[in-house]
Design an enzyme around this catalytic site. Structure first.
Site, PDB file in Angstrom:
ATOM      1  N   PRO A  12      -1.160   0.708  -6.935  1.00  0.00           N
ATOM      2  CA  PRO A  12      -1.850   0.289  -5.673  1.00  0.00           C
ATOM      3  C   PRO A  12      -1.767  -1.535  -6.784  1.00  0.00           C
ATOM      4  O   PRO A  12      -3.183  -1.090  -7.265  1.00  0.00           O
ATOM      5  CB  PRO A  12      -2.925   0.810  -5.507  1.00  0.00           C
ATOM      6  CG  PRO A  12      -3.903   1.304  -6.907  1.00  0.00           C
ATOM      7  CD  PRO A  12      -2.219   2.022  -7.108  1.00  0.00           C
ATOM      8  N   GLN A  14      -2.982  -5.077  -6.236  1.00  0.00           N
ATOM      9  CA  GLN A  14      -4.116  -6.614  -5.318  1.00  0.00           C
ATOM     10  C   GLN A  14      -3.526  -7.317  -5.094  1.00  0.00           C
ATOM     11  O   GLN A  14      -3.226  -7.259  -5.886  1.00  0.00           O
ATOM     12  CB  GLN A  14      -5.873  -6.015  -5.903  1.00  0.00           C
ATOM     13  CG  GLN A  14      -6.810  -7.036  -4.639  1.00  0.00           C
ATOM     14  CD  GLN A  14      -6.685  -6.683  -3.964  1.00  0.00           C
ATOM     15  OE1 GLN A  14      -6.886  -4.838  -3.334  1.00  0.00           O
ATOM     16  NE2 GLN A  14      -7.010  -7.367  -2.691  1.00  0.00           N
ATOM     17  N   GLN A  73      -7.161   3.217  -1.247  1.00  0.00           N
ATOM     18  CA  GLN A  73      -7.864   3.117  -2.694  1.00  0.00           C
ATOM     19  C   GLN A  73      -9.530   2.234  -2.758  1.00  0.00           C
ATOM     20  O   GLN A  73     -10.061   1.496  -1.868  1.00  0.00           O
ATOM     21  CB  GLN A  73      -7.466   2.572  -4.059  1.00  0.00           C
ATOM     22  CG  GLN A  73      -8.413   2.492  -4.464  1.00  0.00           C
ATOM     23  CD  GLN A  73      -7.324   1.354  -6.219  1.00  0.00           C
ATOM     24  OE1 GLN A  73      -7.322   0.702  -6.206  1.00  0.00           O
ATOM     25  NE2 GLN A  73      -6.917   2.261  -7.430  1.00  0.00           N
ATOM     26  N   CYS A 103      -9.429  -1.362 -12.674  1.00  0.00           N
ATOM     27  CA  CYS A 103      -9.178  -3.018 -12.247  1.00  0.00           C
ATOM     28  C   CYS A 103      -9.473  -3.784 -13.268  1.00  0.00           C
ATOM     29  O   CYS A 103     -10.293  -4.248 -13.110  1.00  0.00           O
ATOM     30  CB  CYS A 103      -9.582  -3.389 -10.647  1.00  0.00           C
ATOM     31  SG  CYS A 103      -8.901  -4.893 -10.375  1.00  0.00           S
ATOM     32  N   ASN A 205       0.738   5.996 -16.289  1.00  0.00           N
ATOM     33  CA  ASN A 205       0.782   5.170 -15.443  1.00  0.00           C
ATOM     34  C   ASN A 205       0.923   3.783 -17.127  1.00  0.00           C
ATOM     35  O   ASN A 205       0.338   4.080 -17.262  1.00  0.00           O
ATOM     36  CB  ASN A 205      -0.395   4.427 -14.769  1.00  0.00           C
ATOM     37  CG  ASN A 205      -0.172   2.868 -14.071  1.00  0.00           C
ATOM     38  OD1 ASN A 205      -0.938   2.298 -14.312  1.00  0.00           O
ATOM     39  ND2 ASN A 205       1.111   2.536 -13.509  1.00  0.00           N
ATOM     40  N   GLY A 206       2.218   2.716 -16.420  1.00  0.00           N
ATOM     41  CA  GLY A 206       1.798   1.752 -17.556  1.00  0.00           C
ATOM     42  C   GLY A 206       4.119   1.638 -18.219  1.00  0.00           C
ATOM     43  O   GLY A 206       3.560   2.583 -18.805  1.00  0.00           O
ATOM     44  N   GLY A 229       4.168   0.751 -10.975  1.00  0.00           N
ATOM     45  CA  GLY A 229       3.560  -0.515  -9.706  1.00  0.00           C
ATOM     46  C   GLY A 229       4.575  -1.903  -9.739  1.00  0.00           C
ATOM     47  O   GLY A 229       5.293  -2.518  -8.912  1.00  0.00           O
ATOM     48  N   ARG A 230       4.787  -3.214 -11.540  1.00  0.00           N
ATOM     49  CA  ARG A 230       5.411  -4.190 -11.105  1.00  0.00           C
ATOM     50  C   ARG A 230       6.611  -3.643 -11.740  1.00  0.00           C
ATOM     51  O   ARG A 230       7.493  -4.426 -11.201  1.00  0.00           O
ATOM     52  CB  ARG A 230       5.432  -4.771 -13.010  1.00  0.00           C
ATOM     53  CG  ARG A 230       3.051  -5.547 -13.009  1.00  0.00           C
ATOM     54  CD  ARG A 230       2.814  -5.793 -14.287  1.00  0.00           C
ATOM     55  NE  ARG A 230       2.842  -4.823 -15.361  1.00  0.00           N
ATOM     56  CZ  ARG A 230       3.191  -4.835 -16.340  1.00  0.00           C
ATOM     57  NH1 ARG A 230       3.810  -5.778 -16.879  1.00  0.00           N
ATOM     58  NH2 ARG A 230       3.608  -3.652 -17.444  1.00  0.00           N
TER      59      ARG A 230
END
Length: 325
Positions: A12, A14, A73, A103, A205-206, A229-230
């Site tokens: 997710p 934003q 979420q 976040c 994640n990351g 994500g990215r």
């Protein structure tokens, strides 16, 4: 090399991984789940239209057009209202609930949401427990966290609180809030220690950007699930790259995705939405595609939707002509 195929979830993000981007990326990938942009909860039961705006997939059975389930979420700090809105999201068709405790946005943290909760494991416990009790047991509750606010010393306490509150799984971003997104600060080892400690699934994640980094992350963490994500924006077919060790999408295919994206109808767009998002996406794409740098230079001073669309169409045409020759 780890040969088993991991679960891959679309993160997710934003203001980035919006419904249009989710629709596009899930159509060309093999995601097991995607998580919505956060729904901000304060002190009320939100209207249904808020959920439908941020997760229009709820209007079609909680699935993207390609059949990938969507999980709503929630972001907030008040257990009672998080619970009430979690219940509503499930009623509307969300595949479980994700609770945002990671976040790093200053605006979000300033209102005591997201990563600000990492300072208060007891509140994370109370909020997660309230959500779990409000949601049918058949529906999973997950929590996304970072390793801590300014250091990782509380990461085990936070993770323990989440498990004890009844969460079904936990996604751990391997940096603290203060680390931001600095690559050199990634700490997969800490994710692995959390994974060894807990009895519920831990999703890493990351800095998962390609097949090799995914392999290394899995080797270090022993996690069977990854959230990207990215990297998913840098390499639009990243889930397939990770799962099946295939090559990254060709630039010609990326251009087709840009063309599809800029042509997606958006009834709320006043003329600037796709303009801003195309420029934003090109900034991510240039990490994996040098051609994206040149295209950004062409569109960066363009402020009209029609102008950006024309540049994208021209780039597609030039590429097709080059390939034909």
């Amino acid at each position: 090399m780890i040969k088993s195929i991991p679960r891959i979830m679309l993160a997710p993000m934003q203001g980035v991984l919006d419904p249009f981007m989710r629709k596009l990326l899930t159509a060309y990938n093999d995601y097991d789940l995607c998580v919505s942009e956060f729904v901000r909860v304060v002190d009320q039961r939100l209207p249904k239209k808020t959920f439908y705006r941020l997760a229009p997939e709820l209007l079609q059975g909680g699935l993207t057009d390609s059949g990938t389930p969507i999980r709503v979420q929630l972001l907030g700090q008040y257990p009672q209202w998080l619970a009430e809105n979690a219940q509503l999201a499930i009623e509307l068709g969300s595949y479980g609930i994700d609770f945002n405790c990671g976040c790093p946005s200053k605006t979000v943290n300033g209102s005591h949401g997201g990563a600000a909760l990492l300072k208060d494991p007891e509140l994370i416990y109370c909020a997660t427990k309230a959500i779990r009790e409000a949601v049918p047991k058949a529906q999973p509750v997950s929590v996304k966290m970072r390793l801590g606010w300014d250091c990782a010393s509380q990461c085990f306490e936070i993770a323990d609180a989440i498990q004890q509150a009844g969460a079904d799984e936990i996604t751990v971003h391997g940096r603290t809030k203060q680390d931001g997104y600095r690559a050199e600060r990634i700490n997969w080892q800490a994710i692995g220690q959390i994974q060894q400690r807990l009895n519920i699934p831990v999703i890493a994640n990351g800095e998962i950007l390609d097949f090799n980094s995914a392999q290394k992350c899995r080797e270090i963490t022993a996690c069977c699930g990854l959230m990207i994500g990215r990297g998913a924006l840098n390499t639009p077919n990243l889930s397939k790259v990770i799962k099946y060790n295939v090559a990254k999408m060709a630039w010609s295919e990326v251009l087709q995705l840009l063309y599809e994206y800029v042509n997606m109808p958006n009834e709320r767009d006043s003329g600037f939405y796709h303009v801003a998002r195309i420029k934003q996406w090109l900034h991510y794409l240039d990490k994996a595609y040098p051609e994206a740098v040149d295209l950004f230079q062409i569109v960066k001073t363009e402020h009209s939707y029609d102008g950006v669309k024309a540049h994208i169409e021209k780039a597609v045409g030039r590429n097709e002509k080059t390939n034909f020759q």
